[in-house]
Scaffold this motif. Structure first.
Motif, mmCIF file in Angstrom:
data_model
loop_
_atom_site.group_PDB
_atom_site.id
_atom_site.type_symbol
_atom_site.label_atom_id
_atom_site.label_comp_id
_atom_site.label_asym_id
_atom_site.label_seq_id
_atom_site.Cartn_x
_atom_site.Cartn_y
_atom_site.Cartn_z
ATOM 1 N N GLY A 1 0.780 -1.239 0.000
ATOM 2 C CA GLY A 1 0.000 0.000 0.000
ATOM 3 C C GLY A 1 0.803 1.277 0.000
ATOM 4 O O GLY A 1 0.374 2.279 -0.578
ATOM 5 N N SER A 2 1.968 1.296 0.661
ATOM 6 C CA SER A 2 2.767 2.528 0.744
ATOM 7 C C SER A 2 3.993 2.500 -0.149
ATOM 8 O O SER A 2 4.788 3.450 -0.129
ATOM 9 C CB SER A 2 3.200 2.760 2.199
ATOM 10 N N ALA A 3 4.189 1.425 -0.909
ATOM 11 C CA ALA A 3 5.392 1.298 -1.740
ATOM 12 C C ALA A 3 5.142 1.881 -3.132
ATOM 13 O O ALA A 3 4.082 1.659 -3.717
ATOM 14 C CB ALA A 3 5.806 -0.163 -1.858
ATOM 15 N N PRO A 4 6.098 2.610 -3.693
ATOM 16 C CA PRO A 4 5.899 3.206 -5.020
ATOM 17 C C PRO A 4 6.152 2.234 -6.170
ATOM 18 O O PRO A 4 5.822 2.536 -7.317
ATOM 19 C CB PRO A 4 6.924 4.339 -5.046
ATOM 20 N N ALA A 5 6.761 1.066 -5.887
ATOM 21 C CA ALA A 5 7.098 0.123 -6.958
ATOM 22 C C ALA A 5 7.013 -1.292 -6.418
ATOM 23 O O ALA A 5 7.061 -1.521 -5.200
ATOM 24 C CB ALA A 5 8.494 0.409 -7.512
ATOM 25 N N VAL A 6 6.898 -2.249 -7.342
ATOM 26 C CA VAL A 6 6.737 -3.643 -6.957
ATOM 27 C C VAL A 6 7.688 -4.524 -7.763
ATOM 28 O O VAL A 6 7.934 -4.275 -8.951
ATOM 29 C CB VAL A 6 5.273 -4.099 -7.149
ATOM 30 N N MET A 7 8.243 -5.543 -7.090
ATOM 31 C CA MET A 7 9.018 -6.580 -7.765
ATOM 32 C C MET A 7 8.129 -7.822 -7.809
ATOM 33 O O MET A 7 7.930 -8.492 -6.790
ATOM 34 C CB MET A 7 10.324 -6.862 -7.020
ATOM 35 N N PHE A 8 7.561 -8.083 -8.993
ATOM 36 C CA PHE A 8 6.586 -9.157 -9.131
ATOM 37 C C PHE A 8 7.322 -10.454 -9.452
ATOM 38 O O PHE A 8 8.095 -10.526 -10.417
ATOM 39 C CB PHE A 8 5.587 -8.830 -10.241
ATOM 40 N N VAL A 9 7.078 -11.481 -8.629
ATOM 41 C CA VAL A 9 7.837 -12.728 -8.707
ATOM 42 C C VAL A 9 6.931 -13.865 -9.176
ATOM 43 O O VAL A 9 5.831 -14.062 -8.640
ATOM 44 C CB VAL A 9 8.454 -13.059 -7.330
ATOM 45 N N VAL A 10 7.399 -14.609 -10.192
ATOM 46 C CA VAL A 10 6.703 -15.789 -10.702
ATOM 47 C C VAL A 10 7.734 -16.911 -10.836
ATOM 48 O O VAL A 10 8.836 -16.699 -11.356
ATOM 49 C CB VAL A 10 6.048 -15.515 -12.070
ATOM 50 N N ALA A 11 7.378 -18.105 -10.377
ATOM 51 C CA ALA A 11 8.307 -19.231 -10.444
ATOM 52 C C ALA A 11 8.276 -19.870 -11.820
ATOM 53 O O ALA A 11 7.204 -20.101 -12.391
ATOM 54 C CB ALA A 11 7.964 -20.261 -9.379
ATOM 55 N N ALA A 12 9.451 -20.189 -12.348
ATOM 56 C CA ALA A 12 9.548 -20.783 -13.684
ATOM 57 C C ALA A 12 8.914 -22.165 -13.735
ATOM 58 O O ALA A 12 8.335 -22.559 -14.762
ATOM 59 C CB ALA A 12 11.018 -20.863 -14.100
ATOM 60 N N ASP A 13 8.970 -22.909 -12.624
ATOM 61 C CA ASP A 13 8.462 -24.271 -12.655
ATOM 62 C C ASP A 13 6.970 -24.375 -12.368
ATOM 63 O O ASP A 13 6.383 -25.447 -12.498
ATOM 64 C CB ASP A 13 9.237 -25.159 -11.670
ATOM 65 N N GLU A 14 6.330 -23.290 -11.985
ATOM 66 C CA GLU A 14 4.889 -23.327 -11.722
ATOM 67 C C GLU A 14 4.114 -22.355 -12.591
ATOM 68 O O GLU A 14 2.941 -22.576 -12.878
ATOM 69 C CB GLU A 14 4.611 -23.032 -10.240
ATOM 70 N N GLY A 15 4.761 -21.259 -12.990
ATOM 71 C CA GLY A 15 4.088 -20.287 -13.832
ATOM 72 C C GLY A 15 3.040 -19.468 -13.081
ATOM 73 O O GLY A 15 3.055 -19.372 -11.848
ATOM 74 N N TRP A 16 2.132 -18.888 -13.843
ATOM 75 C CA TRP A 16 1.112 -17.986 -13.280
ATOM 76 C C TRP A 16 0.125 -18.787 -12.444
ATOM 77 O O TRP A 16 -0.415 -19.792 -12.899
ATOM 78 C CB TRP A 16 0.393 -17.264 -14.407
ATOM 79 N N MET A 17 -0.142 -18.320 -11.212
ATOM 80 C CA MET A 17 -0.983 -19.046 -10.266
ATOM 81 C C MET A 17 -2.059 -18.118 -9.701
ATOM 82 O O MET A 17 -2.029 -16.903 -9.908
ATOM 83 C CB MET A 17 -0.110 -19.616 -9.138
ATOM 84 N N PRO A 18 -3.053 -18.701 -8.974
ATOM 85 C CA PRO A 18 -4.174 -17.879 -8.471
ATOM 86 C C PRO A 18 -3.745 -16.663 -7.672
ATOM 87 O O PRO A 18 -4.286 -15.567 -7.863
ATOM 88 C CB PRO A 18 -4.969 -18.867 -7.620
ATOM 89 N N GLN A 19 -2.751 -16.820 -6.766
ATOM 90 C CA GLN A 19 -2.338 -15.656 -5.990
ATOM 91 C C GLN A 19 -1.522 -14.671 -6.817
ATOM 92 O O GLN A 19 -1.447 -13.494 -6.484
ATOM 93 C CB GLN A 19 -1.567 -16.070 -4.741
ATOM 94 N N SER A 20 -0.911 -15.143 -7.902
ATOM 95 C CA SER A 20 -0.288 -14.200 -8.842
ATOM 96 C C SER A 20 -1.366 -13.257 -9.363
ATOM 97 O O SER A 20 -1.181 -12.035 -9.425
ATOM 98 C CB SER A 20 0.356 -14.953 -10.011
ATOM 99 N N GLU A 21 -2.511 -13.840 -9.741
ATOM 100 C CA GLU A 21 -3.617 -13.036 -10.277
ATOM 101 C C GLU A 21 -4.158 -12.070 -9.236
ATOM 102 O O GLU A 21 -4.381 -10.890 -9.513
ATOM 103 C CB GLU A 21 -4.736 -13.958 -10.758
ATOM 104 N N GLU A 22 -4.357 -12.578 -8.021
ATOM 105 C CA GLU A 22 -4.930 -11.706 -6.997
ATOM 106 C C GLU A 22 -3.956 -10.596 -6.611
ATOM 107 O O GLU A 22 -4.361 -9.441 -6.404
ATOM 108 C CB GLU A 22 -5.325 -12.513 -5.772
ATOM 109 N N HIS A 23 -2.681 -10.913 -6.518
ATOM 110 C CA HIS A 23 -1.698 -9.875 -6.197
ATOM 111 C C HIS A 23 -1.628 -8.831 -7.313
ATOM 112 O O HIS A 23 -1.517 -7.628 -7.050
ATOM 113 C CB HIS A 23 -0.322 -10.494 -5.965
ATOM 114 N N LEU A 24 -1.709 -9.278 -8.570
ATOM 115 C CA LEU A 24 -1.697 -8.320 -9.675
ATOM 116 C C LEU A 24 -2.941 -7.447 -9.634
ATOM 117 O O LEU A 24 -2.881 -6.235 -9.873
ATOM 118 C CB LEU A 24 -1.608 -9.050 -11.015
#
Length: 637
Positions: A74-97
């Protein structure tokens, strides 16, 4: 210093990556280390190749800790979005995005981890597409391995480029520090931590908490004691005061924020594909008007938000507050918060439904605050009118003044919209159209008052304030335009017409004075004629009588006529000589001569006076001192 938050699905290596970049352990709880699961916000920092210092806010990825994740991002101006190569895009990836998009974060990096375990290309391709649809198009993307160190040097360079492109915070901005930790230290007392997005905090500063004022005894940033710090920064503050701070509260500059539990907001589309769900297909989330899913036929832009739950949780900074939701129309919604928050117009609130089934996206919408002091919408049709008013409003002082009409400069600043124009009076600012209407209404209000109070010399300023619904008497005076004028706390519009009984009484007095024009009747005779104090005041205000002194009234022009008589006396003359020449009493002669002195028609020299008349055909002199008023008219002879 710069601050970047992590985001991404649980167990995709966020904490491992932060640990590899900083050499610090972001998981501070024993349970976190034992379970290998981030539960609370973690903090670590490092120096980038350029020398810039970067602090990470490491957030939990598990869906059970979404509220904690929101507090970190909430207070951060930037984000480092992390996705694992062996699992790919997942439900919490979507919710965090979805959360990142709703919070308005538009700066970031995509990091595909575990590049040593699987080919990162497929995961990177999918993640790039999802981030682009979620407002993070064009962000730099890298593949790394926190375990082997692959790609970490390149990531450090990318982080350097990221922070170099972040907007510069305003060091003069008012402070609002959302507390993400509050604890007690033996020997020091209360300590709070948080991310300072902008502004400046120094030792000795007084700040406000919901429980009252506190003073900053000392402060640290990244474990280093400092006399002051400016945003963006991670800070720890040692506080002194009676208020007990808690996570989710905010430390603010006194008077610089509006503390409110009622706000009008505009919903923003959320969900990377407009559906509010992951790549498996549409979810059962809210269809936000104007989103891509809505445009595909379910709801058109501007359609009513009729599926928004009546109770949600609003998130801003580290605060999570239950709120009731009232759709006003289109994308405009009114939120009633369970507890007041310090807010500005333009703040972003994220709405979440914590009661949804597991697997469903619970972030429903991002909202932009349009008004922190919204008006009542209790009458029939008021909600629809309010929605129409706000539908295309550009947040700012002008929009607030259109709603509230009159606001002080301090109120506008506390609402987050410093005034751009000059005040109409003192520190009052007005909507131009409303101010013009008030200017037009005042003469009519004065006329109606004069009709209802014919014996009064004008409308009291306080009565005008009530009639126009103004909060300050000074505003009334600022509205006065000729022929209106203000004097002695009253507004008059020229000489009013006398009521018939008063006009008849003045006429009878004129008949009596025709024979002896300078022998003013005594109070008893005036009362017999029907001229009490109020009637005399009305006659004087109308110019029908000349008030020489209290209780001494003559006909208009009598002072100039008296001067003409006195001009024929040997100069200088005494009071007694004047009294005899005017055929009056000493009771009248003394105040009449003093009146002539004030008008400059006579000049006193000890016990004598001499007359000062202009040359024939010119107006008599008027040497009144500043602030003195004469009710006499210029004599025609």
């Amino acid at each position: 210093m710069h601050v970047v938050a992590t985001a991404g699905h649980v167990d995709h290596g966020k904490s491992t990556l932060v640990r590899a970049l900083t050499g610090m352990e972001p998981d501070r709880l024993e349970e976190e280390r034992r379970r290998g699961l981030t539960i609370e916000l973690g903090h670590a920092w490092t120096a980038l190749p350029s020398g810039e210092r970067l602090a990470f806010v490491d957030v939990p990825g598990h869906e059970r800790f979404l509220a904690t994740m929101l507090a970190g991002v909430g207070s951060a101006p930037a984000v480092m979005f992390v996705v694992a190569a062996d699992e790919g895009w997942m439900p919490q990836s979507e919710e965090h995005l979805t959360a990142v998009e709703a919070l308005g974060v538009r700066h970031g990096l995509l990091v595909v981890t575990r590049a040593d375990l699987a080919d990162p290309a497929p995961a990177m391709e999918t993640a790039r597409a999802r981030l682009a649809a979620g407002g993070l198009a064009g962000v730099e993307a890298l593949a790394v391995s926190g375990r082997t160190g692959q790609g970490l040097d390149e990531l450090r360079g990318a982080l350097d480029r990221l922070v170099a492109g972040l907007p510069a915070p305003d060091p003069e901005a008012p402070v609002r520090l959302w507390i993400d930790r509050a604890f007690s230290v033996h020997g020091s007392g209360t300590v709070v931590t948080g991310t300072l997005p902008e502004g400046r905090i120094a030792a000795g500063d007084e700040l406000e908490l919901p429980g009252g004022p506190v003073r900053v005894r000392a402060l640290e940033s990244l474990k280093e004691p400092l006399p002051a710090v400016t945003g963006v920064a991670r800070v720890a503050l040692n506080l002194r005061g009676r208020a007990v701070p808690e996570r989710g509260q905010a430390l603010v500059t006194p008077g610089a924020w509006t503390v409110t539990d009622l706000v009008d907001v505009r919903l923003s589309p959320v969900g990377a594909d407009g559906r509010g769900a992951g790549p498996g297909g549409p979810g059962r989330g809210l269809d936000v008007p104007g989103s891509r899913g809505a445009a595909e036929g379910r709801e058109g832009p501007g359609a009513p938000v009729d599926r928004l739950p009546a109770r949600l949780t609003a998130h801003i900074g580290s605060a999570a507050v239950v709120c009731s939701v009232r759709p006003l129309g289109g994308r405009v919604v009114r939120l009633r918060l369970a507890r007041p928050l310090p807010l500005h117009v333009g703040d972003v609130l994220l709405l979440r439904d914590p009661g949804r089934e597991r697997g469903e996206v619970r972030v429903l919408a991002g909202t932009s605050v349009l008004d922190v002091r919204p008006p009542s919408v209790s009458r029939r049709g008021a909600a629809r009118e309010r929605a129409a008013e706000l539908a295309g409003a550009v947040p700012g002082a002008a929009a607030l003044l259109r709603t509230h009409r009159l606001l002080r400069a301090g109120e506008l600043r506390a609402m987050g919209c410093p005034p751009a124009d000059e005040p109409v009076c003192g520190d009052w600012h007005a909507d131009p159209e409303h101010w013009s209407r008030l200017v037009a209404r005042l003469p009519e209000a004065v006329r109606r008052y004069a009709a209802g109070h014919p014996l009064e010399p004008g409308m009291p300023v306080e009565a005008a304030r009530h009639a126009l619904g103004l909060p300050d008497r000074r505003l009334v005076a600022a509205l006065v335009r000729p022929p209106l004028s203000v004097a002695d706390g009253r507004i008059s519009g020229g000489r009013p017409a006398l009521p018939a009984p008063v006009a008849r009484a003045v006429a009878r007095l004129g008949t009596e004075l025709s024979a002896r024009p300078f022998l003013a009747p005594e109070a008893g005779r005036l009362a017999e004629l029907g001229l009490g104090a109020r009637e005399l005041a009305a006659a004087v205000a109308a110019g029908a009588l000349l008030r020489v002194a209290d209780g001494i009234v003559l006909l208009p022009g009598a002072d100039v006529r008296a001067a003409r008589v006195l001009a024929r006396l040997p100069q200088p003359f005494t009071v007694s000589q004047a009294r005899q020449a005017l055929g009056t009493s000493r009771r009248v002669a003394v105040p009449l001569l003093e009146h002539l002195d004030r008008r400059g028609l006579t000049e006193r020299d000890g016990d004598h006076r001499r007359c000062r008349l202009p040359a024939p055909g010119t107006a008599p002199p008027n040497h009144r001192k500043s602030g003195q008023t004469s009710h006499s008219r210029t004599s025609p002879y």
